[in-house]
Scaffold this motif. Sequence first.
Motif, PDB file in Angstrom:
ATOM      1  N   LEU A   5      -5.810  57.638 -71.461  1.00 58.45           N
ATOM      2  CA  LEU A   5      -5.316  58.989 -71.735  1.00 58.45           C
ATOM      3  C   LEU A   5      -6.404  59.806 -72.426  1.00 58.45           C
ATOM      4  N   LEU A   6      -7.072  59.157 -73.382  1.00 58.35           N
ATOM      5  CA  LEU A   6      -8.115  59.843 -74.147  1.00 58.35           C
ATOM      6  C   LEU A   6      -9.238  60.321 -73.237  1.00 58.35           C
ATOM      7  N   SER A   7      -9.550  59.508 -72.228  1.00 59.96           N
ATOM      8  CA  SER A   7     -10.654  59.916 -71.361  1.00 59.96           C
ATOM      9  C   SER A   7     -10.188  60.927 -70.316  1.00 59.96           C
ATOM     10  N   GLY A   8      -8.984  61.428 -70.457  1.00 62.43           N
ATOM     11  CA  GLY A   8      -8.548  62.534 -69.602  1.00 62.43           C
ATOM     12  C   GLY A   8      -7.903  62.090 -68.311  1.00 62.43           C
ATOM     13  N   HIS A   9      -7.412  60.835 -68.275  1.00 58.85           N
ATOM     14  CA  HIS A   9      -6.887  60.282 -67.031  1.00 58.85           C
ATOM     15  C   HIS A   9      -5.885  61.203 -66.328  1.00 58.85           C
ATOM     16  N   TYR A  10      -4.927  61.742 -67.075  1.00 59.13           N
ATOM     17  CA  TYR A  10      -4.013  62.630 -66.372  1.00 59.13           C
ATOM     18  C   TYR A  10      -4.115  64.075 -66.834  1.00 59.13           C
ATOM     19  N   PHE A  11      -4.878  64.330 -67.911  1.00 59.43           N
ATOM     20  CA  PHE A  11      -4.994  65.713 -68.365  1.00 59.43           C
ATOM     21  C   PHE A  11      -5.822  66.527 -67.381  1.00 59.43           C
ATOM     22  N   LYS A  12      -6.787  65.861 -66.773  1.00 58.30           N
ATOM     23  CA  LYS A  12      -7.625  66.593 -65.816  1.00 58.30           C
ATOM     24  C   LYS A  12      -6.777  67.082 -64.655  1.00 58.30           C
ATOM     25  N   GLN A  43      -5.209  64.962 -75.735  1.00 61.89           N
ATOM     26  CA  GLN A  43      -6.199  63.921 -76.054  1.00 61.89           C
ATOM     27  C   GLN A  43      -6.175  63.572 -77.544  1.00 61.89           C
ATOM     28  N   ALA A  44      -5.927  64.586 -78.375  1.00 56.34           N
ATOM     29  CA  ALA A  44      -5.816  64.314 -79.814  1.00 56.34           C
ATOM     30  C   ALA A  44      -4.634  63.371 -80.050  1.00 56.34           C
ATOM     31  N   GLU A  45      -3.544  63.594 -79.319  1.00 55.13           N
ATOM     32  CA  GLU A  45      -2.374  62.722 -79.466  1.00 55.13           C
ATOM     33  C   GLU A  45      -2.696  61.300 -78.990  1.00 55.13           C
ATOM     34  N   ALA A  46      -3.500  61.199 -77.921  1.00 57.31           N
ATOM     35  CA  ALA A  46      -3.887  59.872 -77.416  1.00 57.31           C
ATOM     36  C   ALA A  46      -4.764  59.150 -78.436  1.00 57.31           C
ATOM     37  N   THR A  47      -5.541  59.910 -79.212  1.00 51.80           N
ATOM     38  CA  THR A  47      -6.375  59.288 -80.243  1.00 51.80           C
ATOM     39  C   THR A  47      -5.478  58.585 -81.264  1.00 51.80           C
ATOM     40  N   ALA A  48      -4.379  59.248 -81.646  1.00 44.28           N
ATOM     41  CA  ALA A  48      -3.442  58.624 -82.594  1.00 44.28           C
ATOM     42  C   ALA A  48      -2.847  57.367 -81.973  1.00 44.28           C
TER      43      ALA A  48
END
Length: 446
Positions: A146-153, A124-129
Amino acid sequence: MSDLIAAYSGGTPPCAIGIVRMTGDGCLETLKKAFFPYSPLEDKKMAYGRLKAIDGRTFDICMACFMKAPSTYTGEDMAEIYCHGSEAVIALCLKTLYSLGARPAEAGEFTKRAFLNGKMNLAQAEATADLIYSRSEQGAKNAAALLSGHYFKPIGRMRQEIMDTVSHFYAVCDYTDEDIDPFEYQKAESSFKEKAGYLQSLYQGYLRSSALSEGVKVALIGRPNAGKSSLFNRLAGFERAIVTNEEGTTRDVVGHTVSIGGKLFSLMDTAGIRQGQSEAERLGVQRSKKALDEAMLVIALFDLSRPVTHEDMEIAQMCRGKKAVAVFNKTDLPKKADVSELERLFEDKIYVSAAAGEGIGRLCQWLEENSGAGSDILITGRRQAELIKMAADSLSKAAESAAGGMTADAFLLDAEQGARLLGRVLGDDVDIDIAHGIFSRFCVGK
Ligand SMILES: Nc1nc2c(ncn2[C@@H]2O[C@H](COP(=O)(O)OP(=O)(O)OP(=O)(O)O)[C@@H](O)[C@H]2O)c(=O)[nH]1
Ligand SMILES: [Mg+2]
């Protein structure tokens, strides 16, 4: 315990409002020594007041906000001062905070603290960049998803499921007397296979993601004088390439990135394709062919004001296997070309006049419609993509070994390795140098 840091986070001064941020221990006390509100400061409420320098003199009257930990971006006490965006005011504001005990923040240090305090994972930090550097609507929407966790979750869930399967197996082995469901090899195999497939598709998405940052590659090809550079300039919106009535004006590939319908396109104007008259022109034609190979979309341009030649037919043949549109140019001139055969070779055809600007809207629409599935969320970070690819390979190997009759303690090692790699996507056991590299990509103040 974390020391107090401050930085400018706003746009380039002079601007309407400059944002100065602080985070860390002693944030409120320091803010109160520089900002004197007209009404008491309350958590996460804007306050209006005076900014005073160390000598006690007011240098701005503006808004500020104090945000109490832990529900803040960094997870620490934070403050933001919305001063007037002049270079002098911003510099004095920072100077005041630094002399009150804050130190200048490093690039990405706010986000680094957010990561270290568990406010976001590394991906998510990378998505912020990505969001900060996004160049098109589509890029911004992708980064926000990505930032809102679309695939990280799903990745976090997947890692947990793998570890549950592994623990289940060992529980069955270790506690033979107890009433535990038997370990089902086939179920483990199909679950690993399914996960590997999903991760592979994420990796494939990454391979397409350069379109978000660099644009979808579009090659403009055609014989000399067809009007490629004229059309290219129309799409670019200014005279980017040289246009003359001499054949062979463009010798090299000329590139320009444009945003059409919120999507980014990297346009490549090329040298006219014919038997080269000079060494430079021959090399130019080679580059045109290379641009055609690399392009995702091709605009094949034909001149309606001159008879069709074997070069035109050759160009049409070169487009086979490519997503290409035949664009017939110079509708403003008397028609001298019989383009019926060319028309048969292309599914998509558009008539334009690059000189008069006719038909350009239809061409833009074609580009938009053919630039790929716009709503897919794509991974954009190479670090994440490589880990995901390796995790997919480990899980495929585990599934194959399970299918091949290997014992569970052997194939579960590969599955565990997959789970570990997924953990690293989210920031588990991440090397300090890697983390440092990620945060140094940010600007100071983020
Ligand atoms: N009347 C008319 N002239 C055009 C049109 N498009 C281009 N031209 C003219 O055609 C000539 C060639 O245009 P360019 O844009 O340089 O053509 P090109 O395909 O880039 O040519 P090369 O770089 O030599 O391969 C110029 O004189 C343009 O002004 C059009 O739609 N109508
Ligand atoms: Mg040209």
